[in-house]
Design a protein around this motif. Sequence first.
Motif, PDB file in Angstrom:
ATOM      1  N   ARG A  30       0.840  -1.193   0.000  1.00 19.02           N
ATOM      2  CA  ARG A  30       0.000   0.000   0.000  1.00 19.02           C
ATOM      3  C   ARG A  30       0.881   1.251   0.000  1.00 19.02           C
ATOM      4  O   ARG A  30       1.903   1.294   0.682  1.00 19.02           O
ATOM      5  CB  ARG A  30      -0.920   0.002   1.224  1.00 19.02           C
ATOM      6  N   SER A  80     -10.832   0.644  -7.314  1.00 23.45           N
ATOM      7  CA  SER A  80      -9.693   0.874  -8.206  1.00 23.45           C
ATOM      8  C   SER A  80     -10.012   1.963  -9.219  1.00 23.45           C
ATOM      9  O   SER A  80     -11.175   2.202  -9.555  1.00 23.45           O
ATOM     10  CB  SER A  80      -9.332  -0.415  -8.955  1.00 23.45           C
ATOM     11  N   LEU A 151      -9.679   8.846 -11.113  1.00 23.82           N
ATOM     12  CA  LEU A 151      -9.649   9.220  -9.699  1.00 23.82           C
ATOM     13  C   LEU A 151     -11.017   9.622  -9.158  1.00 23.82           C
ATOM     14  O   LEU A 151     -11.147   9.938  -7.972  1.00 23.82           O
ATOM     15  CB  LEU A 151      -8.671  10.380  -9.496  1.00 23.82           C
ATOM     16  N   LYS A 154     -12.352   8.091  -5.951  1.00 23.85           N
ATOM     17  CA  LYS A 154     -11.392   8.100  -4.836  1.00 23.85           C
ATOM     18  C   LYS A 154     -10.815   6.701  -4.598  1.00 23.85           C
ATOM     19  O   LYS A 154     -10.963   6.108  -3.513  1.00 23.85           O
ATOM     20  CB  LYS A 154     -12.052   8.628  -3.556  1.00 23.85           C
ATOM     21  N   GLU A 156      -8.322   3.405  -4.016  1.00 25.21           N
ATOM     22  CA  GLU A 156      -7.173   3.063  -3.178  1.00 25.21           C
ATOM     23  C   GLU A 156      -6.008   2.578  -4.035  1.00 25.21           C
ATOM     24  O   GLU A 156      -4.872   2.498  -3.559  1.00 25.21           O
ATOM     25  CB  GLU A 156      -7.558   1.983  -2.169  1.00 25.21           C
ATOM     26  N   LEU A 158      -4.493   3.071  -8.102  1.00 23.18           N
ATOM     27  CA  LEU A 158      -4.569   3.687  -9.424  1.00 23.18           C
ATOM     28  C   LEU A 158      -3.710   2.871 -10.378  1.00 23.18           C
ATOM     29  O   LEU A 158      -2.507   2.691 -10.147  1.00 23.18           O
ATOM     30  CB  LEU A 158      -4.072   5.134  -9.369  1.00 23.18           C
ATOM     31  N   LEU A 182       0.154  12.468  -6.047  1.00 27.01           N
ATOM     32  CA  LEU A 182      -0.762  11.410  -5.615  1.00 27.01           C
ATOM     33  C   LEU A 182      -0.029  10.362  -4.787  1.00 27.01           C
ATOM     34  O   LEU A 182      -0.541   9.889  -3.767  1.00 27.01           O
ATOM     35  CB  LEU A 182      -1.417  10.757  -6.837  1.00 27.01           C
ATOM     36  N   ARG A 183       1.173  10.003  -5.214  1.00 24.49           N
ATOM     37  CA  ARG A 183       1.972   9.038  -4.452  1.00 24.49           C
ATOM     38  C   ARG A 183       2.305   9.598  -3.075  1.00 24.49           C
ATOM     39  O   ARG A 183       2.254   8.879  -2.068  1.00 24.49           O
ATOM     40  CB  ARG A 183       3.248   8.707  -5.221  1.00 24.49           C
ATOM     41  N   GLN A 185       0.551  11.513  -1.363  1.00 25.21           N
ATOM     42  CA  GLN A 185      -0.666  11.474  -0.558  1.00 25.21           C
ATOM     43  C   GLN A 185      -1.010  10.064  -0.079  1.00 25.21           C
ATOM     44  O   GLN A 185      -1.981   9.869   0.640  1.00 25.21           O
ATOM     45  CB  GLN A 185      -1.836  12.039  -1.376  1.00 25.21           C
ATOM     46  N   LEU A 187      -1.464   7.273  -2.191  1.00 26.07           N
ATOM     47  CA  LEU A 187      -2.185   6.446  -3.149  1.00 26.07           C
ATOM     48  C   LEU A 187      -1.249   5.403  -3.749  1.00 26.07           C
ATOM     49  O   LEU A 187      -0.141   5.722  -4.177  1.00 26.07           O
ATOM     50  CB  LEU A 187      -2.767   7.318  -4.261  1.00 26.07           C
TER      51      LEU A 187
END
Length: 304
Positions: A30, A80, A151, A154, A156, A158, A182-183, A185, A187
């Motif tokens: 994750r 996804s 996105l 939202k 989990e 991408l 994004l990474r 954050q 994701l």
Amino acid sequence: MSEDLIFAKDLCKTYNGFKAVDGISLRMSRGECFGILGPNGAGKTTTVRMIYGFSPVSSGTLKVFGMDIQKHARLIKAKSGVCQQENNLDPDLTVFQNLVTFASYFDIPRVTARQRTTELLRFMQLEHKKKAKILELSGGMQRRLVIARALINKPELLILDEPTTGLDPQSRHQVWARLAELRAQGLGILLTTHYMEEAAHLCDRLVIMDHGRILVEGAPLDLIHQNVGANVIEIESPSESLLKFVKESNLDHEKLSHRLLIYTRDGETLFRKISDDLCDRGCSLRMATLEDVFLKLTGRELRD
């Protein structure tokens, strides 16, 4: 809940007896950006399509969010976001309408969908184009819009299948900047790409595939050091004396048609000896890259 965002073991995909994916195993944690690299026909896109439930698994184990893709595909898809290679946006709708309409597939209330659309267009620097039709956008804008669409729920996870193919350098770097945010954050991002610089820039870890199998796995810098070394010495039209020296010194190298590549961890010392004693012209020293690893492992022949 499992810490693995994606877990695959002995994963296979067979088409009429041909194994497009041949028993691969991998784990993605994750919050990391994980890359799948390989030449055309290596099995990258086939693997990704199994992960997001588009193509059924032939054999092996594949879990996403700790759930078996063959039993919980609907739940996995809901969590996804997928950016496919093709820009399959609706040309009859505006930029804003494309996202709001796509949100309805996830049963997102219209008020929420409009709010998220506004936020995503601002994040992807497309707010000024919200009333434009798709064909009025540049290639870079279209790719950013496809990512924004992925996105909208939202997610989990991408999933990006060659997200910057065909883009000019400025557009590519804009996409990279958004993905890096994004990474940061948290994701999780699964990425396939032909651009080695892109993989080195974005990926925490990656695998290189060929002929349906995984050749190597690791962090980009680790793979460079393990498979190539720190430096590459390039020599145009190497002399027989140089070739003899390389062979007798048991140096890691590749002999191409009119060029010699020497992979080394002691670049400056070796380069000084070669350039002073064994090379009259066309001798250069550079840092090793992920592209060196890729070409060394998968070969240099063209793939159709």
